[in-house]
Design a protein around this motif. Structure first.
Motif, PDB file in Angstrom:
ATOM      1  N   GLY A   1       0.813  -1.211   0.000  1.00 21.12           N
ATOM      2  CA  GLY A   1       0.000   0.000   0.000  1.00 21.12           C
ATOM      3  C   GLY A   1       0.841   1.253   0.000  1.00 21.12           C
ATOM      4  O   GLY A   1       0.342   2.334   0.240  1.00 21.12           O
TER       5      GLY A   1
ATOM      6  N   PRO B   1       0.799   2.102   5.389  1.00 21.28           N
ATOM      7  CA  PRO B   1      -0.085   3.187   5.835  1.00 21.28           C
ATOM      8  C   PRO B   1      -1.052   2.749   6.926  1.00 21.28           C
ATOM      9  O   PRO B   1      -2.242   3.009   6.858  1.00 21.28           O
ATOM     10  CB  PRO B   1      -0.827   3.554   4.547  1.00 21.28           C
ATOM     11  CG  PRO B   1      -0.944   2.260   3.822  1.00 21.28           C
ATOM     12  CD  PRO B   1       0.357   1.526   4.108  1.00 21.28           C
ATOM     13  N   ARG B   2      -0.538   2.053   7.934  1.00 26.89           N
ATOM     14  CA  ARG B   2      -1.391   1.605   9.037  1.00 26.89           C
ATOM     15  C   ARG B   2      -0.553   1.569  10.299  1.00 26.89           C
ATOM     16  O   ARG B   2       0.640   1.274  10.266  1.00 26.89           O
ATOM     17  CB  ARG B   2      -2.024   0.246   8.736  1.00 26.89           C
ATOM     18  CG  ARG B   2      -1.106  -0.788   8.165  1.00 26.89           C
ATOM     19  CD  ARG B   2      -1.842  -2.009   7.623  1.00 26.89           C
ATOM     20  NE  ARG B   2      -2.378  -2.871   8.661  1.00 26.89           N
ATOM     21  CZ  ARG B   2      -3.113  -3.961   8.426  1.00 26.89           C
ATOM     22  NH1 ARG B   2      -3.399  -4.316   7.172  1.00 26.89           N
ATOM     23  NH2 ARG B   2      -3.572  -4.692   9.406  1.00 26.89           N
TER      24      ARG B   2
ATOM     25  N   MET C   1      -6.935  -5.895   4.249  1.00 30.83           N
ATOM     26  CA  MET C   1      -7.947  -4.877   4.509  1.00 30.83           C
ATOM     27  C   MET C   1      -9.353  -5.463   4.514  1.00 30.83           C
ATOM     28  O   MET C   1      -9.671  -6.353   3.730  1.00 30.83           O
ATOM     29  CB  MET C   1      -7.843  -3.781   3.451  1.00 30.83           C
ATOM     30  CG  MET C   1      -6.536  -3.005   3.519  1.00 30.83           C
ATOM     31  SD  MET C   1      -6.322  -1.872   2.123  1.00 30.83           S
ATOM     32  CE  MET C   1      -7.751  -0.805   2.343  1.00 30.83           C
TER      33      MET C   1
ATOM     34  N   GLU D   1     -11.294   1.469   1.705  1.00 32.70           N
ATOM     35  CA  GLU D   1     -10.683   2.744   2.015  1.00 32.70           C
ATOM     36  C   GLU D   1      -9.452   2.568   2.892  1.00 32.70           C
ATOM     37  O   GLU D   1      -9.383   1.647   3.698  1.00 32.70           O
ATOM     38  CB  GLU D   1     -11.685   3.675   2.722  1.00 32.70           C
ATOM     39  CG  GLU D   1     -12.853   4.096   1.866  1.00 32.70           C
ATOM     40  CD  GLU D   1     -13.917   3.011   1.764  1.00 32.70           C
ATOM     41  OE1 GLU D   1     -13.928   2.131   2.652  1.00 32.70           O
ATOM     42  OE2 GLU D   1     -14.689   3.026   0.804  1.00 32.70           O
ATOM     43  N   MET D   2      -8.471   3.464   2.694  1.00 31.85           N
ATOM     44  CA  MET D   2      -7.280   3.465   3.539  1.00 31.85           C
ATOM     45  C   MET D   2      -7.604   4.177   4.850  1.00 31.85           C
ATOM     46  O   MET D   2      -7.155   5.296   5.112  1.00 31.85           O
ATOM     47  CB  MET D   2      -6.120   4.156   2.811  1.00 31.85           C
ATOM     48  CG  MET D   2      -5.578   3.362   1.641  1.00 31.85           C
ATOM     49  SD  MET D   2      -4.583   1.964   2.203  1.00 31.85           S
ATOM     50  CE  MET D   2      -4.122   1.233   0.634  1.00 31.85           C
ATOM     51  N   LYS D   3      -8.400   3.525   5.693  1.00 31.49           N
ATOM     52  CA  LYS D   3      -8.813   4.079   6.976  1.00 31.49           C
ATOM     53  C   LYS D   3      -8.465   3.105   8.084  1.00 31.49           C
ATOM     54  O   LYS D   3      -8.399   1.890   7.855  1.00 31.49           O
ATOM     55  CB  LYS D   3     -10.319   4.353   6.980  1.00 31.49           C
ATOM     56  CG  LYS D   3     -10.781   5.388   5.958  1.00 31.49           C
ATOM     57  CD  LYS D   3     -12.290   5.573   6.027  1.00 31.49           C
ATOM     58  CE  LYS D   3     -12.780   6.615   5.038  1.00 31.49           C
ATOM     59  NZ  LYS D   3     -14.249   6.780   5.077  1.00 31.49           N
TER      60      LYS D   3
ATOM     61  N   CYS E   1     -10.305  -0.119   8.541  1.00 35.44           N
ATOM     62  CA  CYS E   1     -10.167  -1.126   7.481  1.00 35.44           C
ATOM     63  C   CYS E   1      -8.945  -2.015   7.672  1.00 35.44           C
ATOM     64  O   CYS E   1      -8.708  -2.918   6.870  1.00 35.44           O
ATOM     65  CB  CYS E   1     -10.088  -0.448   6.119  1.00 35.44           C
ATOM     66  SG  CYS E   1     -11.541   0.535   5.680  1.00 35.44           S
ATOM     67  N   PHE E   2      -8.152  -1.754   8.713  1.00 38.73           N
ATOM     68  CA  PHE E   2      -6.909  -2.479   8.930  1.00 38.73           C
ATOM     69  C   PHE E   2      -7.036  -3.390  10.152  1.00 38.73           C
ATOM     70  O   PHE E   2      -6.768  -2.972  11.280  1.00 38.73           O
ATOM     71  CB  PHE E   2      -5.743  -1.505   9.129  1.00 38.73           C
ATOM     72  CG  PHE E   2      -5.542  -0.531   8.002  1.00 38.73           C
ATOM     73  CD1 PHE E   2      -5.629  -0.946   6.683  1.00 38.73           C
ATOM     74  CD2 PHE E   2      -5.258   0.800   8.265  1.00 38.73           C
ATOM     75  CE1 PHE E   2      -5.435  -0.051   5.637  1.00 38.73           C
ATOM     76  CE2 PHE E   2      -5.046   1.697   7.232  1.00 38.73           C
ATOM     77  CZ  PHE E   2      -5.146   1.273   5.917  1.00 38.73           C
TER      78      PHE E   2
ATOM     79  N   ASN F   1      -5.991  -6.660  -0.439  1.00 36.94           N
ATOM     80  CA  ASN F   1      -4.849  -5.782  -0.268  1.00 36.94           C
ATOM     81  C   ASN F   1      -4.206  -5.997   1.096  1.00 36.94           C
ATOM     82  O   ASN F   1      -4.873  -5.981   2.120  1.00 36.94           O
ATOM     83  CB  ASN F   1      -5.309  -4.331  -0.407  1.00 36.94           C
ATOM     84  CG  ASN F   1      -4.189  -3.388  -0.733  1.00 36.94           C
ATOM     85  OD1 ASN F   1      -3.089  -3.797  -1.066  1.00 36.94           O
ATOM     86  ND2 ASN F   1      -4.466  -2.100  -0.642  1.00 36.94           N
TER      87      ASN F   1
END
Length: 512
Positions: free
Chosen positions: A9, A51-52, A160, A164-166, A169-170, A209
């Motif tokens: 990501g 990104p988490r 995920m 969304e990259m939020k 979501c992780f 992802n």
């Protein structure tokens, strides 16, 4: 071309291999695992950082006390894309249900990729990572043969759970799903030479992802065996594609046993390069720059964020907010700053942009960052050039200086055409790279374009305009732009002043 979506990501300045699209949802159809798997682990690199907040990027499987297997494109997130070498800041958490606690944590001190992007990853998207210290976890063995169609399979991963990259979501808890191996025809983009199509036919049970590198497990006797690792999506509404691990057992065993270990790649010196989301840049100073002046970042005008400068015009003194990481010799961040102002950008006359950084030249040099000198003389035909990208240095020669170059609605003067050679073949994504003189310190130009399809004068297909108006368009030809005129437009405190005497950039109105 297929999209390789199931990765960290994080976007680096690697060659573009596909277009972007939303990833599938979840380990779709999966549930939280009720118990941990000793061999299952989470790959957590600090560079590039996923990104988490839990640091998870990909899955890994323990094959021996000091060896884990993952996807090649996961281990490909090193700065230079090397197939074998020593990483920095990579670790794995093994044998825990949770990515944030429990299990065993070990540092990765070496990696070996079966293939890289240039080789083509389809069917060989595998990498072995060596651990600095052994783990106590019970390893998993590679399956004895390729599983047949409809073989039951279990998938594991922390991918995920929404598109969304939020943070929500992780998932930090391991998830799993039971499914089957599908015929390759169910995954339209599958490679028959070494991939498995795994999941439900409609994609409602599938990997997603950040499940990359995670396992496809099959039963052999009373134990699990590893049949595949997640590579990429299999197409819209299709299962995921896994690399068939069984076809590469010889490569795996040769490295783990020490009988057939590939040599490390020679890492090029990429000191001073700056990656800029699909472009590159460099920190430059003019002959008049002082140590306490704000540092300047040079890149292409077409590399600015937001609206590009219009033909015949320039963008002047506009807000900006871009992270800038200045590479050390191996491509890892030596210093970090922020570009807080776009001082100037144009794609007319030349293709260049100057950003102001929030650190001074003195501060950056105190942090060990490479700062280049900005030339005040133009590039001439036959000059030797080094194109300073973030993952390699191209050895180029200025074959000619082209009086007029046209691309789309833009025109540049005195463009630098490179002599065609295997050592000077920049790709899309190398825009903004500094062209260095033989001293390796002076920026004499900036790479900006090459002709992709041989078309005349269209976007991505620059053409040369002769004095008689004739058009020459040659597929593969690459060009850079002159920068010698920039220093004359930079005044005190690194400010761009288009009214300075001798300033000849687009938009200049020198005071009489």
């Amino acid at each position: 071309m297929r999209n390789r979506l199931l990765f960290l990501g994080v976007v680096l300045t690697l060659p573009v291999i596909g277009t972007s699209a939303p990833p599938a949802q979840a380990i779709v159809g999966g549930t939280e695992s009720a118990h941990a798997y000793s061999f299952m682990g989470s790959f957590q690199p600090s560079f590039p950082a996923p990104p988490r907040s839990d640091g998870h990027g990909c899955g890994v499987e323990v094959l021996a006390p000091q060896w884990v297997l993952t996807a090649s494109h996961c281990a490909g997130k090193n700065p230079t894309g090397a197939k074998a070498g020593v990483p920095r800041g990579w670790k794995v958490r093994i044998g825990s249900l949770d990515t944030t606690s429990g299990g065993e944590v070990a540092e990765v001190d070496h990696y070996y990729r079966l293939a890289n992007y240039q080789d083509g990853l389809w069917g060989q998207d595998l990498a072995l990572m060596h651990l600095k210290t052994p783990v106590k976890a019970k390893p998993i063995r590679v399956a004895s043969r390729t599983p047949e169609e409809n073989t039951p399979v279990r998938m594991l991963g922390w991918g995920m759970t929404c598109a969304e990259m939020k943070p929500e979501c992780f998932p930090t808890r391991l998830r799993e799903a039971d499914t089957v191996v599908q015929p390759l025809s169910v995954c339209p983009s599958a490679s028959p030479s070494g991939e498995l199509c795994v999941g439900s036919r409609d994609g409602s049970v599938s990997a997603t992802n950040m499940d990359s590198g995670g396992p496809a497990l099959v039963r052999e006797g009373d134990d699990w065996a590893l049949a595949g690792v997640v590579s990429t999506d299999g197409g819209a509404g299709a299962p995921a594609l896994y690399t068939d691990v069984t076809k590469h057992a010889g490569w795996i065993n040769g490295i783990i046993s020490g009988t057939d270990v590939p040599p490390d790649d020679q890492i090029p010196n990429v000191e001073g390069a700056v990656g800029l989301s699909g472009c590159a840049g460099s920190v430059v100073r003019t002959p008049a720059s002082q140590q306490d002046d704000p540092a300047l970042l040079l890149t292409n005008g077409h590399c600015v964020e937001g609206q590009r400068p219009a033909p015949g015009a320039a963008l002047v003194d506009q807000p900006a907010d871009r992270q800038v990481q200045i590479a050390d010799r191996q491509g890892y961040p030596q210093a970090t700053a922020r570009a807080d102002r776009l001082l100037y950008a144009t794609m007319t006359g030349t293709d260049a942009a100057l950003y102001r950084l929030d650190k001074t030249y003195g501060q950056l040099e105190a942090e060990g960052a490479k700062v280049f000198r900005l030339a005040t003389s133009p590039v001439r035909a036959n000059d030797a050039l080094s194109l300073a990208f973030t993952s390699r240095r191209f050895a180029c020669t200025a074959e000619a200086v082209v009086p007029q170059l046209r691309e789309g609605g833009y025109e540049q003067q005195d463009a630098i055409r490179y002599a065609s050679s295997k050592d000077c073949a920049p790709w899309q994504g190398t825009s903004g790279s500094a062209l260095l003189a033989e001293d390796g310190t002076t920026v004499v130009g900036i790479h900006n374009t090459h002709n992709v399809a041989g078309e005349p004068c269209t976007d991505d297909n620059p053409c040369e305009i002769g004095q008689d108006g004739g058009v020459t368009s040659v597929q593969g030809r690459a060009y850079g732009q002159q920068v010698h005129m920039i220093a004359g437009c930079v005044g005190d405190r690194s400010e761009v002043d288009l009214a300075l005497p001798g300033c000849a950039l687009t938009g200049a109105t020198p005071r009489s």
